[in-house]
Design a protein around this motif. Structure first.
Motif, PDB file in Angstrom:
ATOM      1  N   PHE A 191       0.853  -1.192   0.000  1.00 24.07           N
ATOM      2  CA  PHE A 191       0.000   0.000   0.000  1.00 24.07           C
ATOM      3  C   PHE A 191       0.881   1.232   0.000  1.00 24.07           C
ATOM      4  N   LYS A 192       1.046   1.833  -1.184  1.00 24.19           N
ATOM      5  CA  LYS A 192       1.876   3.030  -1.348  1.00 24.19           C
ATOM      6  C   LYS A 192       3.277   2.830  -0.780  1.00 24.19           C
ATOM      7  N   GLY A 193       3.831   1.644  -0.995  1.00 22.59           N
ATOM      8  CA  GLY A 193       5.175   1.341  -0.545  1.00 22.59           C
ATOM      9  C   GLY A 193       5.259   0.644   0.793  1.00 22.59           C
ATOM     10  N   PHE A 194       4.178   0.645   1.571  1.00 20.54           N
ATOM     11  CA  PHE A 194       4.175   0.036   2.894  1.00 20.54           C
ATOM     12  C   PHE A 194       3.699  -1.416   2.824  1.00 20.54           C
ATOM     13  N   GLY A 195       4.321  -2.265   3.646  1.00 14.58           N
ATOM     14  CA  GLY A 195       3.926  -3.661   3.710  1.00 14.58           C
ATOM     15  C   GLY A 195       4.218  -4.230   5.086  1.00 14.58           C
ATOM     16  N   ALA A 196       3.585  -5.345   5.401  1.00 12.67           N
ATOM     17  CA  ALA A 196       3.788  -5.995   6.698  1.00 12.67           C
ATOM     18  C   ALA A 196       3.716  -7.507   6.524  1.00 12.67           C
ATOM     19  N   THR A 197       4.447  -8.208   7.379  1.00 15.85           N
ATOM     20  CA  THR A 197       4.449  -9.666   7.378  1.00 15.85           C
ATOM     21  C   THR A 197       4.356 -10.160   8.811  1.00 15.85           C
ATOM     22  N   VAL A 198       3.505 -11.162   9.024  1.00 18.51           N
ATOM     23  CA  VAL A 198       3.411 -11.836  10.314  1.00 18.51           C
ATOM     24  C   VAL A 198       3.672 -13.314  10.073  1.00 18.51           C
ATOM     25  N   ILE A 199       4.560 -13.907  10.857  1.00 20.45           N
ATOM     26  CA  ILE A 199       4.894 -15.313  10.705  1.00 20.45           C
ATOM     27  C   ILE A 199       4.829 -16.002  12.062  1.00 20.45           C
ATOM     28  N   TYR A 200       4.270 -17.208  12.085  1.00 12.93           N
ATOM     29  CA  TYR A 200       4.204 -17.995  13.315  1.00 12.93           C
ATOM     30  C   TYR A 200       4.639 -19.419  13.001  1.00 12.93           C
ATOM     31  N   GLY A 201       5.546 -19.938  13.828  1.00 16.61           N
ATOM     32  CA  GLY A 201       6.019 -21.300  13.646  1.00 16.61           C
ATOM     33  C   GLY A 201       5.614 -22.171  14.809  1.00 16.61           C
ATOM     34  N   LEU A 202       4.821 -23.209  14.534  1.00 15.24           N
ATOM     35  CA  LEU A 202       4.402 -24.131  15.578  1.00 15.24           C
ATOM     36  C   LEU A 202       5.615 -24.898  16.097  1.00 15.24           C
ATOM     37  N   GLY A 203       5.695 -25.065  17.413  1.00 13.49           N
ATOM     38  CA  GLY A 203       6.874 -25.677  18.012  1.00 13.49           C
ATOM     39  C   GLY A 203       7.024 -27.153  17.733  1.00 13.49           C
ATOM     40  N   GLY A 204       5.916 -27.881  17.679  1.00 19.23           N
ATOM     41  CA  GLY A 204       5.987 -29.307  17.409  1.00 19.23           C
ATOM     42  C   GLY A 204       6.608 -30.120  18.538  1.00 19.23           C
ATOM     43  N   VAL A 205       6.534 -29.608  19.773  1.00 14.42           N
ATOM     44  CA  VAL A 205       7.084 -30.312  20.935  1.00 14.42           C
ATOM     45  C   VAL A 205       5.933 -30.872  21.748  1.00 14.42           C
ATOM     46  N   ALA A 206       5.906 -32.189  21.945  1.00 11.79           N
ATOM     47  CA  ALA A 206       4.825 -32.839  22.674  1.00 11.79           C
ATOM     48  C   ALA A 206       4.714 -32.295  24.093  1.00 11.79           C
ATOM     49  N   GLY A 207       3.501 -31.958  24.491  1.00 15.40           N
ATOM     50  CA  GLY A 207       3.275 -31.458  25.829  1.00 15.40           C
ATOM     51  C   GLY A 207       3.668 -30.017  26.042  1.00 15.40           C
ATOM     52  N   SER A 208       4.130 -29.342  24.992  1.00 11.63           N
ATOM     53  CA  SER A 208       4.551 -27.938  25.117  1.00 11.63           C
ATOM     54  C   SER A 208       3.936 -27.105  24.006  1.00 11.63           C
ATOM     55  N   PRO A 209       2.624 -26.839  24.063  1.00  8.30           N
ATOM     56  CA  PRO A 209       1.974 -26.078  22.990  1.00  8.30           C
ATOM     57  C   PRO A 209       2.453 -24.641  22.899  1.00  8.30           C
ATOM     58  N   GLY A 210       3.107 -24.147  23.953  1.00  2.82           N
ATOM     59  CA  GLY A 210       3.572 -22.767  23.934  1.00  2.82           C
ATOM     60  C   GLY A 210       4.926 -22.583  23.301  1.00  2.82           C
ATOM     61  N   ILE A 211       5.533 -23.670  22.784  1.00  2.00           N
ATOM     62  CA  ILE A 211       6.835 -23.560  22.133  1.00  2.00           C
ATOM     63  C   ILE A 211       6.606 -23.176  20.681  1.00  2.00           C
ATOM     64  N   GLY A 212       6.995 -21.985  20.287  1.00  2.00           N
ATOM     65  CA  GLY A 212       6.780 -21.567  18.909  1.00  2.00           C
ATOM     66  C   GLY A 212       7.487 -20.262  18.619  1.00  2.00           C
ATOM     67  N   ASN A 213       7.743 -20.016  17.344  1.00  2.00           N
ATOM     68  CA  ASN A 213       8.392 -18.786  16.892  1.00  2.00           C
ATOM     69  C   ASN A 213       7.343 -17.791  16.421  1.00  2.00           C
ATOM     70  N   LEU A 214       7.588 -16.521  16.652  1.00  2.00           N
ATOM     71  CA  LEU A 214       6.663 -15.482  16.224  1.00  2.00           C
ATOM     72  C   LEU A 214       7.460 -14.295  15.713  1.00  2.00           C
ATOM     73  N   GLY A 215       7.054 -13.740  14.575  1.00  2.00           N
ATOM     74  CA  GLY A 215       7.721 -12.573  14.028  1.00  2.00           C
ATOM     75  C   GLY A 215       6.731 -11.584  13.445  1.00  2.00           C
ATOM     76  N   VAL A 216       6.960 -10.294  13.682  1.00  2.00           N
ATOM     77  CA  VAL A 216       6.143  -9.226  13.108  1.00  2.00           C
ATOM     78  C   VAL A 216       7.093  -8.251  12.425  1.00  2.00           C
ATOM     79  N   HIS A 217       6.816  -7.931  11.156  1.00  2.00           N
ATOM     80  CA  HIS A 217       7.776  -7.185  10.342  1.00  2.00           C
ATOM     81  C   HIS A 217       7.059  -6.118   9.520  1.00  2.00           C
ATOM     82  N   LEU A 218       7.625  -4.914   9.523  1.00  2.00           N
ATOM     83  CA  LEU A 218       7.094  -3.796   8.749  1.00  2.00           C
ATOM     84  C   LEU A 218       8.181  -3.277   7.822  1.00  2.00           C
TER      85      LEU A 218
END
Length: 357
Positions: A191-218
């Protein structure tokens, strides 16, 4: 090496699993490309990539002697890929990419034996006027943003900023690879040169649903200015409890026509160790002609922690000359200086070639 599109900044670009397997895949790619030429106009498949190598004398500050070698990639890591797009109607298209790093100097698959076959990207998703949504193994946007604000682009061999943040041998401050597994990524429309990206990586660790990568980029690109702002969180498991590192990046580049100036700041904080780092980078690119460029970059990283062993200061600088032989081929010569606290200086000299296809 932890982490490449085309020729940097100016053109947007274990061992092989048996000779028969690679030959079959390569021939299949050619067959897919041939079929695409006869398919309906709503379906497209492409074979593409980049091959590059360099020769030189390489010495980091913390190694006792220089090594004479022929290296893989250089200014850009060598890769090949198959990508496709199908028109689903209503302005929506299905897309996919399967991309593999390789080492041209010895024919090996991946950047190292630790890489999977499709080591660079392996995703499927959708694109439309509302943006792009993809799922699979995908390039870390923080690494992509770094490549926009330094004159050596995505180079994991010669860019001081990339070396000090992503490359383990140089004490890379950012935990994790330049590619993330198990990710869902959404990128907004421009949008007029501006952009954003959001990425989330599921951890894949049994018993640990909170293990994951998160990135927010402008980011913004327009009127000669490129500006980026990124934040990411990486959670990991070790011998003790779950750890988490937060990393931030801010940077910009401005094209004054006679020179392009670059600058960036990066910070990491590991809340469980506790350790942290601050990195500062400055660089420039001078076009002597449409085919000749002088590149220069310096980066400084201060690491801090609770013990003397976790405190260090590193300065790395690179000076290069890049000559474009054509739209798809260039040759270059580079000198790099490296100094880690409590160690002697290291000097690297290299010449290389890249070709996109």
């Amino acid at each position: 090496m932890k982490k490449a599109q085309g020729v940097t900044g100016r053109r947007s670009v274990g061992k092989v699993v048996g000779t028969l397997g690679v030959t079959t895949i390569f021939c299949s790619a050619l067959a897919l490309t041939s079929v695409a030429a006869h398919a309906d106009s709503g379906s497209q498949v492409q074979l593409y990539g980049l091959i590059g190598t360099y020769v030189g004398s390489v010495k980091r500050s913390d190694t006792p002697q220089a090594t004479a070698l022929m290296g893989s990639g250089g200014l850009t890591t060598s890769f090949w890929g198959i990508g496709g797009k199908e028109d689903l109607g209503g302005g929506v298209s299905a897309i996919f990419a399967l991309e593999s790093f390789f080492q041209p100097q010895n024919g090996a698959q991946g950047r190292s034996s630790a890489d999977p076959f499709w080591s660079r990207n392996a995703y499927v998703g959708f694109t439309s006027d509302f943006g792009r949504l993809t799922f699979g193994r995908q390039r870390n946007p923080t690494y992509t943003e770094e490549s926009l604000v330094n004159p050596f682009g995505s180079s994991t061999v010669f860019s001081p900023l990339v070396l000090q943040t992503f490359v383990t041998n140089y004490g890379g401050t950012i935990i994790g690879d330049t590619v993330w597994n198990n990710t869902a990524e959404y990128t907004t429309p421009n949008f007029k040169g501006f952009g954003a990206t959001v990425i989330y990586g599921l951890g894949g660790v049994a018993g640990s649903p909170g293990i994951g990568n998160l990135g927010v980029h402008l980011n913004y690109q327009g009127h000669g200015l490129t500006a980026v702002l990124s934040g990411q969180r990486v959670r990991y498991t070790a011998a003790g409890p779950v750890g988490a590192q937060y990393a931030y990046l801010a940077g910009a580049a401005y094209d004054f026509k006679v020179v392009t100036l670059y600058g960036a700041w990066a910070m990491t904080s590991d809340v469980s160790t506790p350790t942290g780092s601050h990195t500062y980078e400055a660089g420039l690119s001078i076009p002597f002609s449409p085919a000749d460029f002088l590149l220069a970059e310096w980066a400084r990283t201060q690491r801090s922690g609770p013990t003397p062993a976790t405190n260090s200061l590193r300065n790395t600088a690179s000076l290069g000359y890049d000559h474009l032989l054509s739209k798809r081929t260039d040759i270059y010569a580079i000198y790099s200086f490296d100094k880690l606290s409590a160690h002697p200086t290291g000097n690297t000299f290299a010449v290389g070639i890249r070709h996109t296809f």
